[in-house]
Design a protein around this motif. Structure first.
Motif, PDB file in Angstrom:
ATOM      1  N   SER A  15      -7.091   9.631   0.826  1.00  0.00           N
ATOM      2  CA  SER A  15      -6.819   8.651  -0.222  1.00  0.00           C
ATOM      3  C   SER A  15      -5.356   8.225  -0.182  1.00  0.00           C
ATOM      4  CB  SER A  15      -7.136   9.238  -1.598  1.00  0.00           C
ATOM      5  OG  SER A  15      -6.756   8.338  -2.605  1.00  0.00           O
ATOM      6  N   PRO A  16      -5.069   6.948   0.088  1.00  0.00           N
ATOM      7  CA  PRO A  16      -3.672   6.497   0.128  1.00  0.00           C
ATOM      8  C   PRO A  16      -2.992   6.496  -1.234  1.00  0.00           C
ATOM      9  CG  PRO A  16      -5.145   4.639   0.376  1.00  0.00           C
ATOM     10  CD  PRO A  16      -5.988   5.876   0.406  1.00  0.00           C
ATOM     11  N   THR A  17      -3.757   6.578  -2.305  1.00  0.00           N
ATOM     12  CA  THR A  17      -3.143   6.578  -3.628  1.00  0.00           C
ATOM     13  C   THR A  17      -2.533   7.933  -3.986  1.00  0.00           C
ATOM     14  OG1 THR A  17      -5.261   7.122  -4.671  1.00  0.00           O
ATOM     15  CG2 THR A  17      -4.694   4.783  -4.461  1.00  0.00           C
ATOM     16  N   LEU A  18      -2.875   8.988  -3.255  1.00  0.00           N
ATOM     17  CA  LEU A  18      -2.297  10.302  -3.530  1.00  0.00           C
ATOM     18  C   LEU A  18      -0.844  10.401  -3.070  1.00  0.00           C
ATOM     19  CD1 LEU A  18      -5.268  12.643  -2.600  1.00  0.00           C
ATOM     20  CD2 LEU A  18      -4.485  11.982  -4.873  1.00  0.00           C
ATOM     21  N   VAL A  19      -0.479   9.666  -2.043  1.00  0.00           N
ATOM     22  CA  VAL A  19       0.892   9.654  -1.522  1.00  0.00           C
ATOM     23  C   VAL A  19       1.312   8.190  -1.344  1.00  0.00           C
ATOM     24  CG1 VAL A  19       2.441  10.555   0.247  1.00  0.00           C
ATOM     25  CG2 VAL A  19       0.346  11.780  -0.295  1.00  0.00           C
ATOM     26  N   PRO A  20       1.693   7.528  -2.422  1.00  0.00           N
ATOM     27  CA  PRO A  20       1.921   6.080  -2.364  1.00  0.00           C
ATOM     28  C   PRO A  20       3.116   5.632  -1.526  1.00  0.00           C
ATOM     29  CG  PRO A  20       2.556   6.928  -4.497  1.00  0.00           C
ATOM     30  CD  PRO A  20       1.904   8.065  -3.756  1.00  0.00           C
ATOM     31  N   ASN A  21       4.043   6.523  -1.200  1.00  0.00           N
ATOM     32  CA  ASN A  21       5.226   6.129  -0.425  1.00  0.00           C
ATOM     33  C   ASN A  21       5.168   6.585   1.023  1.00  0.00           C
ATOM     34  OD1 ASN A  21       6.447   4.862  -2.620  1.00  0.00           O
ATOM     35  ND2 ASN A  21       7.193   6.813  -3.376  1.00  0.00           N
ATOM     36  N   SER A  22       4.025   7.066   1.471  1.00  0.00           N
ATOM     37  CA  SER A  22       3.949   7.548   2.849  1.00  0.00           C
ATOM     38  C   SER A  22       3.948   6.380   3.830  1.00  0.00           C
ATOM     39  CB  SER A  22       2.702   8.400   3.049  1.00  0.00           C
ATOM     40  OG  SER A  22       1.545   7.623   2.869  1.00  0.00           O
ATOM     41  N   ALA A  23       4.467   6.628   5.007  1.00  0.00           N
ATOM     42  CA  ALA A  23       4.549   5.594   6.035  1.00  0.00           C
ATOM     43  C   ALA A  23       4.729   6.270   7.390  1.00  0.00           C
ATOM     44  CB  ALA A  23       5.718   4.656   5.760  1.00  0.00           C
ATOM     45  N   GLY A  24       4.560   5.495   8.441  1.00  0.00           N
ATOM     46  CA  GLY A  24       4.748   6.039   9.773  1.00  0.00           C
ATOM     47  C   GLY A  24       5.114   4.961  10.772  1.00  0.00           C
TER      48      GLY A  24
END
Length: 45
Positions: A15-24
């Motif tokens: 779920s991308p809403t669990l870590v809203p600032n993640s990126a790669g």
């Protein structure tokens, strides 16, 4: 949902809403892209 896989060697985040600032970043010698958790792509060619 999140869980550890491969005896804790890897972490799965479904779920991308669990870590809203993640990126790669993904890069090679011709280009680089930056992808955030909401699938916003920033190509740098």
């Amino acid at each position: 949902m999140t869980n550890y896989i491969e005896a804790g060697a890897r972490f799965s985040l479904d779920s991308p809403t669990l870590v809203p600032n993640s990126a790669g970043y993904l890069w090679n010698k011709h280009m680089m892209i930056h992808m955030n958790c909401q699938a916003t792509l920033s190509p740098n060619i």
